[in-house]
Design a protein around this motif. Structure first.
Motif, PDB file in Angstrom:
ATOM      1  N   UNK A 294    -101.899 -19.165  13.682  1.00  0.00           N
ATOM      2  CA  UNK A 294    -100.615 -18.737  14.236  1.00  0.00           C
ATOM      3  C   UNK A 294    -100.309 -19.598  15.439  1.00  0.00           C
ATOM      4  N   UNK A 295     -99.059 -20.059  15.514  1.00  0.00           N
ATOM      5  CA  UNK A 295     -98.657 -20.933  16.607  1.00  0.00           C
ATOM      6  C   UNK A 295     -97.233 -20.585  17.023  1.00  0.00           C
ATOM      7  N   UNK A 296     -97.055 -20.247  18.278  1.00  0.00           N
ATOM      8  CA  UNK A 296     -95.742 -19.901  18.832  1.00  0.00           C
ATOM      9  C   UNK A 296     -95.063 -18.810  18.005  1.00  0.00           C
ATOM     10  N   UNK A 297     -95.830 -17.791  17.619  1.00  0.00           N
ATOM     11  CA  UNK A 297     -95.288 -16.666  16.877  1.00  0.00           C
ATOM     12  C   UNK A 297     -94.986 -16.969  15.424  1.00  0.00           C
ATOM     13  N   UNK A 298     -95.424 -18.110  14.905  1.00  0.00           N
ATOM     14  CA  UNK A 298     -95.136 -18.513  13.538  1.00  0.00           C
ATOM     15  C   UNK A 298     -96.446 -18.631  12.757  1.00  0.00           C
ATOM     16  N   UNK A 299     -96.486 -18.066  11.560  1.00  0.00           N
ATOM     17  CA  UNK A 299     -97.665 -18.202  10.710  1.00  0.00           C
ATOM     18  C   UNK A 299     -97.721 -19.621  10.149  1.00  0.00           C
ATOM     19  N   UNK A 300     -98.887 -20.246  10.280  1.00  0.00           N
ATOM     20  CA  UNK A 300     -99.056 -21.622   9.833  1.00  0.00           C
ATOM     21  C   UNK A 300    -100.157 -21.665   8.771  1.00  0.00           C
ATOM     22  N   UNK A 301     -99.836 -22.232   7.609  1.00  0.00           N
ATOM     23  CA  UNK A 301    -100.784 -22.386   6.518  1.00  0.00           C
ATOM     24  C   UNK A 301    -101.067 -23.884   6.331  1.00  0.00           C
ATOM     25  N   UNK A 302    -102.347 -24.247   6.241  1.00  0.00           N
ATOM     26  CA  UNK A 302    -102.723 -25.652   6.069  1.00  0.00           C
ATOM     27  C   UNK A 302    -103.402 -25.832   4.717  1.00  0.00           C
ATOM     28  N   UNK A 303    -102.855 -26.747   3.910  1.00  0.00           N
ATOM     29  CA  UNK A 303    -103.377 -27.042   2.582  1.00  0.00           C
ATOM     30  C   UNK A 303    -103.956 -28.458   2.583  1.00  0.00           C
ATOM     31  N   UNK A 304    -105.030 -28.658   1.849  1.00  0.00           N
ATOM     32  CA  UNK A 304    -105.641 -29.983   1.774  1.00  0.00           C
ATOM     33  C   UNK A 304    -105.595 -30.490   0.332  1.00  0.00           C
TER      34      UNK A 304
END
Length: 227
Positions: free
Chosen positions: A116-126
């Protein structure tokens, strides 16, 4: 990345749940996986979408950014592809893989990192792709222009030459109407919306500019017509 096809992959979230990811790269995702309800997002069709077994659970929108990172001996580098909206962001780490034989992307790691960054959900795909390697996937050649349509062929005895006010017939002398002066006719008109006596002005081969005496001229911003 314009030549990389859309990738559909089932990837596991940190909590153990599997979701189907549709990654469009430079193409918006319009078609959901088979049997799954499509996304209906206020952002419209996005470049990355995620689905559970029955429905869309996330559309990341159409704002995207591309950055690259330089490689070294053990890591040839790649592209970071980010798509985000007001609430969600997806970061695709697309590693360069020169051993792949075509332009399709493949999964490098089947687990999605959640932060989570600045109130935003962040998903990281490889993922991995040949097209993340510099110069490996040149832009596709421009599409061939469509073949010119075959013009409609009129019967040989009747060919109309537009704007000449001549009717050319192969077997007869041409009919020439440009010498006819405009004519005004008063004719009754009957219809469901309006009836009465109307003045008709026919210009033949001459555009009509003056209106009949006492009448307002016609104006549509295109100049005078032929009737």
């Amino acid at each position: 990345l314009t030549s990389v096809p859309v990738l559909e992959a089932s990837l596991r979230l940190a909590g153990g749940q599997y979701l189907i990811w549709a990654v469009g790269f430079c193409h918006k995702v319009f078609d959901p996986p088979t049997g799954v309800t499509a996304c209906d997002s206020e952002y419209g069709a996005g470049y990355i979408q995620m689905f559970d077994e029955t429905r869309c659970v996330g559309d990341f929108g159409s704002a995207y950014n591309l950055t690259t990172w330089a490689g070294h001996e053990d890591n040839p580098g790649g592209v970071a592809y980010t798509v985000s909206n007001d609430a969600l962001a997806a970061v695709v780490l697309l590693h360069c893989d020169p051993l792949l034989q075509d332009r399709h992307a493949v999964v490098d790691h089947n687990e999605v990192l959640q932060t989570e960054m600045l109130g935003k959900k962040v998903y990281t795909l490889r993922l991995r792709s040949l097209c993340a390697c510099p110069g490996a996937c040149p832009a596709a050649s421009p599409a061939e222009p469509p073949a010119p349509s075959v013009p409609e062929v009129l019967p040989p005895d009747l060919v109309h030459h537009g704007h000449s006010c001549k009717l050319q017939q192969d077997t007869l002398e041409p009919l020439e109407l440009t010498h006819l002066p405009p004519v005004e006719l008063q004719l009754p008109q009957h219809g469901s919306h309006q009836s009465g006596l109307y003045t008709w002005v026919i210009g033949w081969g001459t555009a009509l500019l003056p209106a009949p005496r006492g009448a307002d001229p016609w104006s549509l911003g295109r100049g005078g017509g032929g009737a």
